[in-house]
Design a protein around this motif. Structure first.
Motif, PDB file in Angstrom:
ATOM      1  N   THR A   1     -19.629  13.449   3.477  1.00 40.89           N
ATOM      2  CA  THR A   1     -19.629  13.521   4.936  1.00 40.89           C
ATOM      3  C   THR A   1     -18.414  12.808   5.487  1.00 40.89           C
ATOM      4  N   LEU A   2     -17.744  13.439   6.446  1.00 44.22           N
ATOM      5  CA  LEU A   2     -16.579  12.838   7.084  1.00 44.22           C
ATOM      6  C   LEU A   2     -16.835  12.681   8.576  1.00 44.22           C
ATOM      7  N   LEU A   3     -16.601  11.486   9.071  1.00 44.56           N
ATOM      8  CA  LEU A   3     -16.655  11.215  10.506  1.00 44.56           C
ATOM      9  C   LEU A   3     -15.232  11.089  11.020  1.00 44.56           C
ATOM     10  N   VAL A   4     -14.847  11.976  11.923  1.00 42.10           N
ATOM     11  CA  VAL A   4     -13.501  11.964  12.495  1.00 42.10           C
ATOM     12  C   VAL A   4     -13.562  11.363  13.893  1.00 42.10           C
ATOM     13  N   ASP A   5     -12.794  10.326  14.130  1.00 43.83           N
ATOM     14  CA  ASP A   5     -12.704   9.762  15.478  1.00 43.83           C
ATOM     15  C   ASP A   5     -11.569  10.476  16.200  1.00 43.83           C
ATOM     16  N   ALA A   6     -11.953  11.447  17.052  1.00 44.83           N
ATOM     17  CA  ALA A   6     -10.962  12.188  17.836  1.00 44.83           C
ATOM     18  C   ALA A   6     -10.935  11.720  19.286  1.00 44.83           C
ATOM     19  N   ASP A   7     -11.570  10.575  19.546  1.00 40.60           N
ATOM     20  CA  ASP A   7     -11.493   9.981  20.883  1.00 40.60           C
ATOM     21  C   ASP A   7     -10.215   9.160  20.949  1.00 40.60           C
ATOM     22  N   MET A   8      -9.122   9.840  21.255  1.00 39.50           N
ATOM     23  CA  MET A   8      -7.823   9.168  21.259  1.00 39.50           C
ATOM     24  C   MET A   8      -7.527   8.506  22.596  1.00 39.50           C
ATOM     25  N   ARG A   9      -8.560   8.358  23.418  1.00 41.80           N
ATOM     26  CA  ARG A   9      -8.437   7.618  24.680  1.00 41.80           C
ATOM     27  C   ARG A   9      -9.083   6.235  24.556  1.00 41.80           C
ATOM     28  N   SER A  10     -10.275   6.197  23.966  1.00 40.62           N
ATOM     29  CA  SER A  10     -10.966   4.912  23.759  1.00 40.62           C
ATOM     30  C   SER A  10     -11.639   4.901  22.391  1.00 40.62           C
ATOM     31  N   PRO A  11     -10.867   4.876  21.320  1.00 42.57           N
ATOM     32  CA  PRO A  11     -11.455   4.950  19.975  1.00 42.57           C
ATOM     33  C   PRO A  11     -12.274   3.718  19.626  1.00 42.57           C
ATOM     34  N   ARG A  12     -13.421   3.945  18.955  1.00 41.20           N
ATOM     35  CA  ARG A  12     -14.282   2.816  18.588  1.00 41.20           C
ATOM     36  C   ARG A  12     -14.860   2.891  17.187  1.00 41.20           C
ATOM     37  N   GLN A  13     -14.733   4.048  16.520  1.00 40.34           N
ATOM     38  CA  GLN A  13     -15.406   4.170  15.228  1.00 40.34           C
ATOM     39  C   GLN A  13     -14.903   3.153  14.211  1.00 40.34           C
ATOM     40  N   HIS A  14     -13.623   2.799  14.263  1.00 38.42           N
ATOM     41  CA  HIS A  14     -13.116   1.795  13.326  1.00 38.42           C
ATOM     42  C   HIS A  14     -13.769   0.438  13.582  1.00 38.42           C
ATOM     43  N   GLU A  15     -14.144   0.175  14.841  1.00 37.41           N
ATOM     44  CA  GLU A  15     -14.836  -1.071  15.168  1.00 37.41           C
ATOM     45  C   GLU A  15     -16.285  -1.025  14.679  1.00 37.41           C
ATOM     46  N   VAL A  16     -16.937   0.115  14.868  1.00 34.32           N
ATOM     47  CA  VAL A  16     -18.329   0.263  14.443  1.00 34.32           C
ATOM     48  C   VAL A  16     -18.465   0.052  12.936  1.00 34.32           C
ATOM     49  N   PHE A  17     -17.527   0.630  12.165  1.00 36.60           N
ATOM     50  CA  PHE A  17     -17.601   0.551  10.706  1.00 36.60           C
ATOM     51  C   PHE A  17     -16.751  -0.580  10.112  1.00 36.60           C
ATOM     52  N   LYS A  18     -16.049  -1.330  10.966  1.00 38.40           N
ATOM     53  CA  LYS A  18     -15.196  -2.434  10.521  1.00 38.40           C
ATOM     54  C   LYS A  18     -14.145  -1.950   9.520  1.00 38.40           C
ATOM     55  N   LEU A  19     -13.352  -0.973   9.952  1.00 37.98           N
ATOM     56  CA  LEU A  19     -12.316  -0.376   9.118  1.00 37.98           C
ATOM     57  C   LEU A  19     -10.937  -0.627   9.712  1.00 37.98           C
ATOM     58  N   SER A  20      -9.930  -0.470   8.892  1.00 39.72           N
ATOM     59  CA  SER A  20      -8.549  -0.576   9.370  1.00 39.72           C
ATOM     60  C   SER A  20      -8.227   0.594  10.289  1.00 39.72           C
ATOM     61  N   ASN A  21      -7.452   0.325  11.342  1.00 38.21           N
ATOM     62  CA  ASN A  21      -7.043   1.372  12.269  1.00 38.21           C
ATOM     63  C   ASN A  21      -5.516   1.464  12.332  1.00 38.21           C
ATOM     64  N   ASN A  22      -4.858   1.103  11.243  1.00 33.75           N
ATOM     65  CA  ASN A  22      -3.392   1.130  11.229  1.00 33.75           C
ATOM     66  C   ASN A  22      -2.832   2.545  11.218  1.00 33.75           C
ATOM     67  N   GLY A  23      -3.580   3.479  10.653  1.00 40.50           N
ATOM     68  CA  GLY A  23      -3.139   4.869  10.606  1.00 40.50           C
ATOM     69  C   GLY A  23      -4.334   5.778  10.747  1.00 40.50           C
ATOM     70  N   GLY A  24      -4.089   7.033  11.158  1.00 42.39           N
ATOM     71  CA  GLY A  24      -5.210   7.942  11.309  1.00 42.39           C
ATOM     72  C   GLY A  24      -4.839   9.278  11.907  1.00 42.39           C
ATOM     73  N   LEU A  25      -5.763   9.821  12.677  1.00 42.26           N
ATOM     74  CA  LEU A  25      -5.633  11.170  13.217  1.00 42.26           C
ATOM     75  C   LEU A  25      -4.370  11.364  14.048  1.00 42.26           C
ATOM     76  N   SER A  26      -4.064  10.409  14.914  1.00 43.41           N
ATOM     77  CA  SER A  26      -2.893  10.568  15.792  1.00 43.41           C
ATOM     78  C   SER A  26      -1.607  10.696  14.982  1.00 43.41           C
ATOM     79  N   GLY A  27      -1.517   9.954  13.889  1.00 43.44           N
ATOM     80  CA  GLY A  27      -0.334  10.029  13.043  1.00 43.44           C
ATOM     81  C   GLY A  27      -0.207  11.375  12.358  1.00 43.44           C
ATOM     82  N   ILE A  28      -1.339  11.903  11.878  1.00 43.06           N
ATOM     83  CA  ILE A  28      -1.329  13.211  11.229  1.00 43.06           C
ATOM     84  C   ILE A  28      -0.865  14.285  12.212  1.00 43.06           C
TER      85      ILE A  28
END
Length: 304
Positions: free
Chosen positions: A164-191
């Protein structure tokens, strides 16, 4: 975009979900062994538990609870370990308190997510369907609980064992990295902006089948990024690599992003806050979604 997708693919393939035999070592262990290791029980305590178990004709876990050596939660955690069911230990729950499907999978809230999961499996993630789809989770307003719902749905889907993949496409107020305590240095916007991104898909600790693609750097042009063909191509690639893809989106009041994302995903579910959502707004939004993606899985009222 091609470079970013290659890095993402390499990372995902090296963190695949466990196969059917991977949990055999856990399944072969007794509840007593798991509880003893988790709570570091002494040999004397184990003997006392066994004696109590024999005396009363009860299970090992029940005897351990009765003697006060462990809690009911410890027994539930041991059972989850034995059946290879992702269940957060106590210390992990304090880190990510919003993940009720992971922190407390035997609760009423978690059962509600499983009920929604069952409906989505039939309506969206149907193996018999000719076209595989991702699910966009959308809401009319900020604060409706959309991110909370998307995160817990992703956990519930991953607990079935499929990737299962959860994609955070809320590029205005992203929060999934906070919910899961993950790094947000790179992601969808970069791709989507064509930058090379390393290891953008991250595996969630404790849930072997769950992966998250965070936003990364918050861009100044989120709507333009999801409107580009690259986003649609990315979604098509992802649904081919994962069993379930759930996409978090910005609230509808923030712009047209959610409608565009839902159209690329092929399916959508609306989350509205009970006693707050206005019926005319909700009706118009559902009509727009039906036109945009053609598959509106349903409307969920979130009460909190």
């Amino acid at each position: 975009m091609h470079t970013g997708n290659k890095n993402m693919t390499d990372y995902s393939s090296s963190n695949s979900a466990p196969g059917p035999n991977d949990g055999q070592a856990v399944l072969d262990r007794s509840i007593g062994d798991i509880i003893g290791e988790t709570r570091n029980l002494s040999a004397e305590q184990v003997e006392n538990i066994l004696a109590k178990q024999k005396e009363k004709g009860i299970r090992f876990g029940e005897a351990a609870v009765e003697l006060g050596y462990v809690s009911v939660d410890d027994v539930l955690f041991a059972l989850a370990q034995q059946f290879h069911y992702p269940y957060a230990p106590q210390e992990r729950r304090q880190v990510s308190p919003e993940l009720v499907a992971f922190n407390d999978p035997f609760s009423r809230q978690a059962e509600s997510f499983r009920a929604i999961r069952s409906q989505l499996i039939m309506r969206v993630f149907n193996d018999a369907s000719a076209i595989r789809k991702a699910l966009a989770v959308v809401s009319p307003n900020s604060g409706d609980g959309k991110t909370f719902v998307a995160a817990n749905l992703a956990v519930a889907l991953a607990q079935l064992g499929g990737r299962t993949l959860l994609v955070d496409a809320d590029m205005r107020s992203p929060r999934q990295h906070e919910v899961f305590k993950l790094s947000n240095n790179g992601g969808l916007s970069g791709i989507l902006s064509g930058r090379a991104e390393n290891q953008v898909v991250q595996q969630v600790q404790g849930v072997p089948s769950l992966f998250v693609l965070p936003v990364g750097i918050t861009p100044p042009n989120p709507l333009e990024l999801v409107e580009r063909p690259a986003f649609g191509l990315l979604i098509k690639e992802l649904v081919g690599k994962f069993d379930h893809v759930v996409v978090d989106t910005p609230a509808d009041e923030r712009g047209s992003d959610a409608m565009v994302i839902a159209a690329r995903c092929g399916a959508a579910m609306v989350v509205a806050r009970k006693h707050r959502a206005r019926l005319p707004t909700l009706e118009q939004m559902t009509k727009n979604l039906q036109v945009a993606c053609g598959d509106l899985a349903g409307v969920m009222l979130n009460e909190y």
